[in-house]
Enzyme design. Structure first.
Site, PDB file in Angstrom:
ATOM      1  N   HIS A 246    -108.865 -63.853  66.286  1.00  0.00           N
ATOM      2  CA  HIS A 246    -108.606 -65.276  66.546  1.00  0.00           C
ATOM      3  C   HIS A 246    -109.380 -65.835  67.732  1.00  0.00           C
ATOM      4  CE1 HIS A 246    -105.626 -65.194  69.988  1.00  0.00           C
ATOM      5  NE2 HIS A 246    -105.461 -63.957  69.564  1.00  0.00           N
TER       6      HIS A 246
ATOM      7  N   GLN B 105    -113.082 -60.995  74.869  1.00  0.00           N
ATOM      8  CA  GLN B 105    -113.801 -62.219  75.227  1.00  0.00           C
ATOM      9  C   GLN B 105    -115.316 -62.018  75.208  1.00  0.00           C
ATOM     10  OE1 GLN B 105    -112.339 -65.116  75.484  1.00  0.00           O
ATOM     11  NE2 GLN B 105    -110.187 -64.596  75.800  1.00  0.00           N
TER      12      GLN B 105
ATOM     13  N   ASN C 267    -111.122 -63.254  80.915  1.00  0.00           N
ATOM     14  CA  ASN C 267    -110.663 -64.393  80.116  1.00  0.00           C
ATOM     15  C   ASN C 267    -110.329 -65.623  80.933  1.00  0.00           C
ATOM     16  OD1 ASN C 267    -108.654 -62.248  80.727  1.00  0.00           O
ATOM     17  ND2 ASN C 267    -107.210 -63.840  80.167  1.00  0.00           N
TER      18      ASN C 267
ATOM     19  N   CYS D 250    -103.796 -67.164  78.863  1.00  0.00           N
ATOM     20  CA  CYS D 250    -103.619 -67.910  77.629  1.00  0.00           C
ATOM     21  C   CYS D 250    -102.175 -68.148  77.263  1.00  0.00           C
ATOM     22  CB  CYS D 250    -104.361 -67.217  76.494  1.00  0.00           C
ATOM     23  SG  CYS D 250    -104.072 -65.464  76.415  1.00  0.00           S
TER      24      CYS D 250
ATOM     25  N   SER E 116    -110.555 -59.049  68.901  1.00  0.00           N
ATOM     26  CA  SER E 116    -109.536 -59.903  68.298  1.00  0.00           C
ATOM     27  C   SER E 116    -110.179 -60.969  67.425  1.00  0.00           C
ATOM     28  CB  SER E 116    -108.737 -60.561  69.423  1.00  0.00           C
ATOM     29  OG  SER E 116    -107.761 -61.395  68.879  1.00  0.00           O
TER      30      SER E 116
HETATM   31  N1  PLP Z   1    -107.512 -59.236  76.054  1.00  0.00           N
HETATM   32  C1  PLP Z   1    -108.036 -60.402  76.458  1.00  0.00           C
HETATM   33  C2  PLP Z   1    -109.141 -60.415  77.463  1.00  0.00           C
HETATM   34  C3  PLP Z   1    -107.559 -61.617  75.947  1.00  0.00           C
HETATM   35  O1  PLP Z   1    -108.090 -62.765  76.345  1.00  0.00           O
HETATM   36  C4  PLP Z   1    -106.505 -61.581  75.006  1.00  0.00           C
HETATM   37  C5  PLP Z   1    -105.980 -62.860  74.547  1.00  0.00           C
HETATM   38  O2  PLP Z   1    -104.876 -63.135  74.351  1.00  0.00           O
HETATM   39  C6  PLP Z   1    -106.001 -60.324  74.587  1.00  0.00           C
HETATM   40  C7  PLP Z   1    -106.527 -59.183  75.142  1.00  0.00           C
HETATM   41  C8  PLP Z   1    -104.925 -60.195  73.543  1.00  0.00           C
HETATM   42  O3  PLP Z   1    -105.482 -60.429  72.264  1.00  0.00           O
HETATM   43  P1  PLP Z   1    -104.575 -60.605  70.954  1.00  0.00           P
HETATM   44  O4  PLP Z   1    -104.049 -62.001  70.991  1.00  0.00           O
HETATM   45  O5  PLP Z   1    -105.507 -60.390  69.797  1.00  0.00           O
HETATM   46  O6  PLP Z   1    -103.511 -59.588  70.993  1.00  0.00           O
END
Ligand code: PLP
Length: 383
Positions: free
Chosen positions: A211, A189, A155, A331, A209
């Site tokens: 969003h 991702q 990510n 993030c 995910s």
């Molecule tokens: N894994 C990765 C690679 C992410 O970029 C994210 C982003 O926040 C997550 C897991 C967590 O996802 P979520 O916000 O749906 O819990």
């Protein structure tokens, strides 16, 4: 249809943190919220209708990802999907070895200290020049190995890991040793950014995910190849065949499915557009002498570079000019330190990691925005 107007977010270059909701997806969310107000577990007519819509969403989601319906569990997001896997693993009375990549998001890596506490042996596998080699993984597998966790797309840098080659050597080891190893890949991702077939990848489990693909927040999925062999700790009212308790988010799931279907329909067009914008940004940054941290063959949707100032300063300066980017600190503000750690563990110099800035793209970015972003980056360089 349902929404009279949408507020269009412009100059938004932080889609790896979260994407803006597609207007068609938002319409579906509102429609489904109105249409299915009952609890999908209720046995009256309205409950049955809600259940039917929910199961239909599962069928469509599984069809889109070309897997069996029973292998898809809907959750509140990837973090919950990952929690289901690892918290269930922690219950295993005989801990073994877990091989986990150093590129993992906090949602996975935060389990490392807990696993250690419970007596698990942790073997961290580091990408070398942006790659995790199948030979390296094979050399680490031993008879004590119970799980391998390697994400599909990082990510922060957008690095794409060759999951197929990694599961191939894992399956080879299993055959040679008559032992099962659980292969988990965080594919948050990957969905919406790279082509993949879950069946081909041959993973045992994967997290997704909503969003991150223009769906609404608070909705995710867990793929479990063989859910019958899996005992989840996420109990409650027995929803999702006992794998994830809690009242189902019907509207969120229907919107997620819609987002995935729209992506699959528009995939080529989106990828082409993002590739063009990626080139404009890469060329612009290189021309201005900035070092790009994302490998050339990373996902076109993510470009990290070394800015002049510490990440937070650059983010704020660009924000003041109306451009929204992230730090290499992933993030969230909460994971700033771990974001830098991930970068250094992926071979990035610590001083560069301090100044790293992530530009992440989506179908909604325009070429004009990309040129304007480069100009803004130039302007803040020598302030
Ligand atoms: N894994 C990765 C690679 C992410 O970029 C994210 C982003 O926040 C997550 C897991 C967590 O996802 P979520 O916000 O749906 O819990």
């Amino acid at each position: 249809m349902f929404c009279l107007h949408y507020i269009l977010v412009t100059n938004y270059f932080d889609s790896a943190a979260t994407t803006t909701v597609d207007s068609r997806v938002l319409d579906e969310y509102i429609r489904a919220t109105e249409a299915y107000q009952a609890n999908a577990s209720s046995v009256h007519r309205l409950g049955l209708e809600a259940r039917k819509a929910f199961e239909d969403a599962r069928r469509r989601f599984a069809l889109a990802l070309k897997v069996k319906q029973e292998s898809m569990v809907f959750t509140s997001g990837a973090t919950e999907s990952i929690n289901i896997i690892f918290s269930s693993l922690l219950r295993n009375p005989s801990p073994g070895k877990a091989i986990i990549s150093s590129a993992e998001h906090d949602a996975v890596s935060s389990f490392i200290p807990v696993l250690k506490e419970k007596g698990w042996e942790i073997d961290i596998i580091h990408p070398k020049k942006g790659k995790i080699s199948a030979e390296d993984l094979y050399a680490r597998l031993d008879r004590n190995t119970k799980i391998v966790a390697i994400m599909a797309v990082n990510n922060i840098l957008g690095t794409v890991f060759d999951i197929k080659s990694l599961t191939s050597v894992t399956r080879r080891f299993e055959k040679e040793n008559g032992k099962k190893i659980f292969f988990f890949s965080d594919m948050v991702q990957a969905l919406g950014k790279i082509d993949f077939s879950l069946e081909d990848l041959d993973v045992d489990a994967a997290s997704f995910s909503s969003h991150k693909i223009h769906g609404v927040k608070g909705c995710g999925a867990l793929y479990l190849k063989n859910s019958a062999a899996f005992t989840s700790l996420s109990r409650g009212g027995g929803q999702e065949r006992g794998l994830r308790g809690g009242t189902e988010n019907i509207a969120g799931v229907l919107a997620f499915v819609k987002a995935v279907e729209i992506y699959l329909k528009e995939k080529e067009e989106r990828d082409e557009r993002v590739k063009r914008i990626n080139s404009i940004i890469r060329d612009g940054l290189e021309k201005e002498g900035f070092k790009i941290l994302s490998p050339e063959d990373s996902s076109a949707y993510i470009i990290s570079y070394v800015s002049t100032w510490p990440s937070e300063v650059t983010i704020r300066m660009l924000s003041d000019k109306g451009f929204y980017v992230s730090g290499g600190s992933a993030c969230s503000n909460n994971s700033k330190a771990s974001g830098k750690k991930i970068l250094t563990e992926m071979g990035i110099d610590a001083r560069e990691a301090e100044k790293s800035v992530r530009i992440s793209l989506s179908k909604d970015n325009t070429e004009e925005e990309a040129y304007n972003l480069i100009n803004a980056i130039k302007e803040i360089r020598n302030v």
